[in-house]
Design a protein around this motif. Structure first.
Motif, mmCIF file in Angstrom:
data_model
loop_
_atom_site.group_PDB
_atom_site.id
_atom_site.type_symbol
_atom_site.label_atom_id
_atom_site.label_comp_id
_atom_site.label_asym_id
_atom_site.label_seq_id
_atom_site.Cartn_x
_atom_site.Cartn_y
_atom_site.Cartn_z
ATOM 1 N N UNK A 7 0.850 -1.195 0.000
ATOM 2 C CA UNK A 7 0.000 0.000 0.000
ATOM 3 C C UNK A 7 0.885 1.243 0.000
ATOM 4 N N UNK A 8 0.754 2.042 -1.070
ATOM 5 C CA UNK A 8 1.589 3.229 -1.212
ATOM 6 C C UNK A 8 0.718 4.451 -1.540
ATOM 7 N N UNK A 9 1.016 5.606 -0.971
ATOM 8 C CA UNK A 9 2.118 5.876 -0.056
ATOM 9 C C UNK A 9 1.799 5.405 1.367
ATOM 10 N N UNK A 10 2.800 4.875 2.012
ATOM 11 C CA UNK A 10 2.700 4.423 3.394
ATOM 12 C C UNK A 10 3.291 5.537 4.263
ATOM 13 N N UNK A 11 2.455 6.141 5.093
ATOM 14 C CA UNK A 11 2.914 7.253 5.923
ATOM 15 C C UNK A 11 3.381 6.765 7.295
ATOM 16 N N UNK A 12 4.480 7.339 7.757
ATOM 17 C CA UNK A 12 4.979 7.089 9.117
ATOM 18 C C UNK A 12 5.088 8.432 9.825
ATOM 19 N N UNK A 13 4.447 8.543 10.982
ATOM 20 C CA UNK A 13 4.572 9.755 11.801
ATOM 21 C C UNK A 13 5.783 9.623 12.720
ATOM 22 N N UNK A 14 6.732 10.551 12.557
ATOM 23 C CA UNK A 14 7.880 10.645 13.471
ATOM 24 C C UNK A 14 7.424 11.536 14.622
ATOM 25 N N UNK A 15 6.670 10.952 15.566
ATOM 26 C CA UNK A 15 5.870 11.737 16.512
ATOM 27 C C UNK A 15 6.658 12.404 17.630
ATOM 28 N N UNK B 298 3.223 9.161 -5.193
ATOM 29 C CA UNK B 298 3.932 8.099 -5.906
ATOM 30 C C UNK B 298 5.107 7.538 -5.113
ATOM 31 N N UNK B 299 5.328 8.062 -3.913
ATOM 32 C CA UNK B 299 6.392 7.531 -3.058
ATOM 33 C C UNK B 299 5.938 6.219 -2.427
ATOM 34 N N UNK B 300 6.898 5.385 -2.102
ATOM 35 C CA UNK B 300 6.561 4.164 -1.369
ATOM 36 C C UNK B 300 6.265 4.501 0.097
ATOM 37 N N UNK B 301 7.143 5.327 0.670
ATOM 38 C CA UNK B 301 7.045 5.655 2.093
ATOM 39 C C UNK B 301 7.248 7.163 2.265
ATOM 40 N N UNK B 302 6.436 7.772 3.117
ATOM 41 C CA UNK B 302 6.615 9.180 3.469
ATOM 42 C C UNK B 302 6.708 9.263 4.996
ATOM 43 N N UNK B 303 7.836 9.779 5.484
ATOM 44 C CA UNK B 303 8.031 9.942 6.924
ATOM 45 C C UNK B 303 7.948 11.433 7.233
ATOM 46 N N UNK B 304 7.026 11.785 8.138
ATOM 47 C CA UNK B 304 6.773 13.190 8.443
ATOM 48 C C UNK B 304 6.883 13.410 9.945
ATOM 49 N N UNK B 305 7.559 14.487 10.331
ATOM 50 C CA UNK B 305 7.604 14.864 11.751
ATOM 51 C C UNK B 305 6.242 15.437 12.128
ATOM 52 N N UNK B 306 5.388 14.589 12.645
ATOM 53 C CA UNK B 306 4.006 14.956 12.898
ATOM 54 C C UNK B 306 3.426 13.948 13.878
ATOM 55 N N UNK B 307 2.283 14.264 14.454
ATOM 56 C CA UNK B 307 1.560 13.304 15.282
ATOM 57 C C UNK B 307 0.465 12.692 14.429
ATOM 58 N N UNK B 308 -0.815 13.119 14.684
ATOM 59 C CA UNK B 308 -1.860 12.663 13.769
ATOM 60 C C UNK B 308 -1.692 13.407 12.453
ATOM 61 N N UNK B 309 -2.053 12.737 11.366
ATOM 62 C CA UNK B 309 -1.894 13.328 10.047
ATOM 63 C C UNK B 309 -2.901 14.457 9.842
ATOM 64 N N UNK B 310 -2.420 15.574 9.320
ATOM 65 C CA UNK B 310 -3.306 16.668 8.962
ATOM 66 C C UNK B 310 -4.168 16.233 7.770
ATOM 67 N N UNK B 311 -5.329 16.905 7.555
ATOM 68 C CA UNK B 311 -6.325 16.409 6.599
ATOM 69 C C UNK B 311 -5.807 16.012 5.223
#
Length: 520
Positions: free
Chosen positions: A317-325, A450-463
């Motif tokens: 499943x892409x994009x797969x988001x990871x929160x760097x919380x 179109x990325x496989x993985x997106x890592x964002x410095x965030x907690x819950x994902x913004x809308x």
């Protein structure tokens, strides 16, 4: 005796003209606007200076509020006196010098424009200041010393703010957001203004009653999102509660979990003119909150960073988001902790440029940004990024990669560069910046969809990110806003406090009536 339709029409027309003339001659209420807003962690080594607030002055403040645009109805309902409005990205505690400078400027401007019938006080409610407890309470007391106690103050807040007794007493009308993520932020600010104008126009002025109930719960926003239960149902009770006859507004504050002050806890407040309804409503909301205290869970599946990366690499499943919380800059993290990025670059899957395409947003590195500009797009850059503010977990990170993009002019980051290391595209910024919108990526030539993985410095994902995700996991990473509250080492919050004291007795959740501002 019958009157002709023409005579009736003329009579109505005359009445309309008389009313219009009366309204034209009616003196508009004089209303000031002021406020400072930041969410600041006392568990981060970062400090916030005055420039971070990007203060607006005078008429420029209207640009922050669409409902006060020149052609808006509310703009014509008052003689507006905008003074100073400063809003900062969340971060570390505010320096005392910055706080005093901004407060003294506000007080001077308020004094110059006085007197006022009303004040729209726009704050976040989770500002920490070095050496000062309850800054918003201190601020409003000092404002009262300038404008007096007759002025009706209407306060708008984030639901992650804190409402001390002092703040509750010195404001008259108060409200906060009812959604997390805060999709109703502007709607809530407008409600605060509408409430104020209605009370001034009707002559009712200050509410007769303000019920305040401290609720001994301290939870992170990532467990209290209104997207999911029990937050969804809990907050669905607020609007109907506020719509009752005899009630002006009702609000539930989750409070701010990453500061260590006695005021840091949840609060319920209800304002209105019917004492019985105000009291009963506040107690019902508080009881509803306490009843579901054990039901709050993270808004997404959670795991260690290793578990998150293992799952993302295997996922189709892409994009797969990871929160760097743990280093979320929009919760108060320094935003420059390198620990997560260090772990990512150490994994073999990402060493080769044909590995899983991963976007990392972001890491501040002003020196590396300068080196990237000197090198130019398409060329190699070699330098260090991160850990200038928070190096407790990992040192500055040595990056050697290819510059893929350089963009200038961002309001927060100032300059952004994309550096590709293996299969990882790292956004490096001159100054820290949260990445919440798709355009934050696409303006850099990145396509997160179109990325496989997106890592964002965030907690819950913004809308926008939430709607884009194919899958998502919240990584329980370390930092100044660590989700594991038990490890933070609180020393000054009021105890017992749930969930730190899981077996605590049921608290007294009876309404406490706050005296009106100026009452002895």
């Amino acid at each position: 005796m019958k009157h002709s339709p023409f005579l009736i029409f003329c009579f109505c027309l005359i009445l309309t003209q008389i009313n219009a003339q009366g309204n034209a001659n009616k003196k508009l209420p004089r209303v000031a606007i002021a406020g400072l807003g930041i969410e600041s962690s006392t568990f981060s080594p970062a400090l916030t200076t005055e420039e971070a607030f990007k203060a607006k002055y005078g008429a420029d403040i209207f640009t922050s509020y669409p409902f006060l645009a020149k052609d808006s109805a509310n703009r014509g309902r008052a003689d507006w006196v905008p003074t100073l409005m400063g809003k900062s990205l969340p971060g570390g505690a505010v320096t005392r010098e910055a706080y005093e400078s901004l407060v003294k400027q506000t007080l001077a401007l308020l004094k110059k424009g006085a007197p006022y019938d009303g004040l729209f006080f726009d704050i976040h409610g989770a500002m920490s200041v070095v050496g000062l407890d309850d800054p918003e309470g201190d601020f409003i007391v000092r404002i009262r010393e300038v404008i007096g106690t007759k002025t009706v103050i209407s306060t708008s807040m984030d639901l992650h703010g804190n409402v001390s007794w002092r703040l509750a007493q010195n404001t008259d009308l108060i409200t906060c957001y009812r959604m997390a993520p805060h999709e109703d932020a502007m709607q809530s600010k407008k409600r605060a203004v509408d409430n104020l104008l209605s009370r001034l126009e009707s002559g009712k002025g200050k509410p007769a009653y303000k019920a305040w109930i401290p609720v001994p719960i301290l939870l992170p926003g990532e467990k209290t999102s209104t997207r999911i239960e029990p937050g969804k149902t809990l907050y669905s009770k607020v609007a109907p509660a506020a719509a009752q006859p005899g009630v002006i507004d009702a609000a539930i504050w989750i409070g701010y979990a990453w500061a260590d002050e006695p005021r840091n806890h949840a609060v319920v407040m209800v304002t209105g003119d019917d004492k019985a309804v105000v009291s009963k409503t506040a107690e019902q909301l508080a009881a509803s909150f306490w009843k579901v205290r054990s039901d709050f869970e993270f808004v997404a599946p959670t795991g260690t960073l290793k578990e998150a990366l293992d799952k993302a690499v295997k996922s189709q499943k892409h994009p797969f988001f990871i929160s760097d919380s743990g280093d979320n800059p929009t919760a108060g993290g320094a935003g420059d902790v390198t620990w997560t990025l260090q772990e990512i670059l150490a994994r073999p899957e990402f060493k080769n440029d044909k590995g899983p395409a991963l976007i990392y947003a972001s890491i501040p590195g002003p020196d590396l940004v300068k080196a990237a500009i000197a090198a130019g797009v398409g060329n190699k850059v070699d330098g260090y990024a991160g850990a200038k503010v928070d190096s407790r977990l990992a040192p500055p990170l040595h990056l050697v990669g290819t510059v893929e993009a350089i963009e200038h002019g961002d309001r927060n980051a100032e300059t952004e560069v994309v550096v590709k290391v293996g299969s990882v595209r790292i956004i490096v910024t001159a100054k820290r910046k949260p990445y919440h919108k798709e355009a934050d990526f696409t303006r850099l030539g990145l396509n997160p969809r179109k990325a496989d993985i997106v890592v964002v410095k965030i907690g819950y994902l913004e809308p926008e990110l939430y709607n884009m995700r194919a899958d998502w996991i919240l990584a329980l990473t370390p930092g100044g806003v660590d989700q594991n509250l038990e490890t933070l080492g609180y020393k000054r919050i009021k105890r017992p406090m749930f969930p730190l004291d899981k077996d605590m007795k049921d608290p007294d959740l009876k309404a406490q009536f706050v005296p009106a501002s100026g009452a002895k």
